[in-house]
Write an enzyme that holds these catalytic residues in place. Structure first.
Site, PDB file in Angstrom:
ATOM      1  N   LYS A 209       0.813  -1.210   0.000  1.00 12.44           N
ATOM      2  CA  LYS A 209       0.000   0.000   0.000  1.00 12.44           C
ATOM      3  C   LYS A 209       0.852   1.268   0.000  1.00 12.44           C
ATOM      4  O   LYS A 209       2.042   1.256   0.255  1.00 12.44           O
ATOM      5  CB  LYS A 209      -0.990  -0.037   1.163  1.00 12.44           C
ATOM      6  CG  LYS A 209      -2.078  -1.076   0.919  1.00 12.44           C
ATOM      7  CD  LYS A 209      -3.222  -1.023   1.891  1.00 12.44           C
ATOM      8  CE  LYS A 209      -4.315  -2.009   1.466  1.00 12.44           C
ATOM      9  NZ  LYS A 209      -5.408  -2.068   2.453  1.00 12.44           N
ATOM     10  N   ARG A 245      -3.031 -10.265   4.872  1.00 11.53           N
ATOM     11  CA  ARG A 245      -3.474 -10.360   3.477  1.00 11.53           C
ATOM     12  C   ARG A 245      -2.373  -9.780   2.599  1.00 11.53           C
ATOM     13  O   ARG A 245      -2.069  -8.584   2.702  1.00 11.53           O
ATOM     14  CB  ARG A 245      -4.795  -9.607   3.311  1.00 11.53           C
ATOM     15  CG  ARG A 245      -5.391  -9.641   1.916  1.00 11.53           C
ATOM     16  CD  ARG A 245      -6.688  -8.853   1.900  1.00 11.53           C
ATOM     17  NE  ARG A 245      -7.323  -8.866   0.584  1.00 11.53           N
ATOM     18  CZ  ARG A 245      -7.052  -8.011  -0.391  1.00 11.53           C
ATOM     19  NH1 ARG A 245      -6.140  -7.055  -0.203  1.00 11.53           N
ATOM     20  NH2 ARG A 245      -7.678  -8.097  -1.555  1.00 11.53           N
TER      21      ARG A 245
END
Length: 267
Positions: A209, A245
């Site tokens: 991210k 994840r």
């Protein structure tokens, strides 16, 4: 390892990391099987990008993308999660073999989501969310981000209970990158023990991210963020995360093995 690895299978043309690479069902299935062979414990299959600025896709398109992939991976023995904010897709995915519904909106995007999941035997991951990806950062205003994220997640636990979902079926996701700017993500991660104290399993999704890219220099290619993701995963495991994840299973598996050996004092 006690912390599970959830491998990401994006059946989308526009995901920020691997958009379009696995849009074909056969390619997505092959990628899921590869992630399993590399050590993934779970596979999270999504047909709608939630990257910042992304637009919604019709539910019919989402289902055309994910249902064949879910059915094939479940038939191969995988524990499959469906990444969706649509109740209709959640129900169809569970019928196709999914065992977890991963709703980044925490059931807020679709008012039918919690009742739909309650009618199945699937677990549900409820993400912290303040609005759709098209303008998520407009709501990234907090007085105390940790307190507010914790309180809002606790509210989703109450909503799930009211819909008839047992606490044992709940997974909480602090929503790293969703409606949070760089420093706010670090504050939430540092407070993971407080979030795990709510009582539900905690899923951490920090893989590749933007806040990791900013840490590494802003212009870093998304794949270069895999080492930082693996370190973040190991730290999340140390703080009690149930699962992480990730896109790159191999580096995260290595990091989790090191964390587990360090904690136990042996391999």
């Amino acid at each position: 390892m006690s912390c599970l690895i959830m491998g990401i299978v994006n059946v989308t043309p526009d995901s920020f990391s691997d958009g379009g690479r696995y849009l074909d069902a056969d390619a997505a299935i092959a990628q899921g099987l590869l992630l399993l062979s590399q050590g993934a414990d779970l596979l999270d299959v999504g047909g709608e990008s939630t990257r910042p600025g992304s637009e919604r896709v019709p539910v019919e398109v989402e289902q055309e993308r994910v249902l064949p992939v879910i059915a094939a991976l479940a038939a191969a023995g995988a524990t499959v999660s469906v990444d969706t904010m649509n109740a209709a897709t959640a129900g169809a995915a569970v019928a196709a073999g999914a065992r977890i519904v991963n709703d980044v909106s925490g059931g807020l995007a679709d008012p039918d989501m919690l009742p739909a999941v309650a009618a199945t035997d699937a677990d549900i991951a409820l993400g912290h969310w303040r609005g759709h990806s098209s303008d998520m950062y407009a709501r990234a205003e907090y007085g105390d981000v940790v307190r507010e994220v914790s309180a809002e997640l606790a509210g989703r636990v109450e909503a799930a209970a009211a819909a008839g979902i047992a606490p044992s079926r709940l997974i909480l996701d602090p929503g790293i990158g969703f409606g949070k700017r760089g420093a706010q993500n670090w504050e939430v991660l540092r407070a993971l023990p407080q979030l795990t104290g709510i009582g539900s399993r905690v899923l951490v999704g920090a893989s590749r991210k933007r806040f990791l890219g900013d840490l590494l220099g802003g212009d870093a290619a998304v794949e270069r963020r895999d080492l930082a993701t693996a370190v973040t995963s190991a730290l999340a495991a140390r703080e009690g995360a149930w699962a992480v994840r990730v896109h790159d299973v191999v580096s995260t598996r290595d990091a989790l093995l090191v964390e587990a050996a360090w904690r136990k004092g042996h391999a």
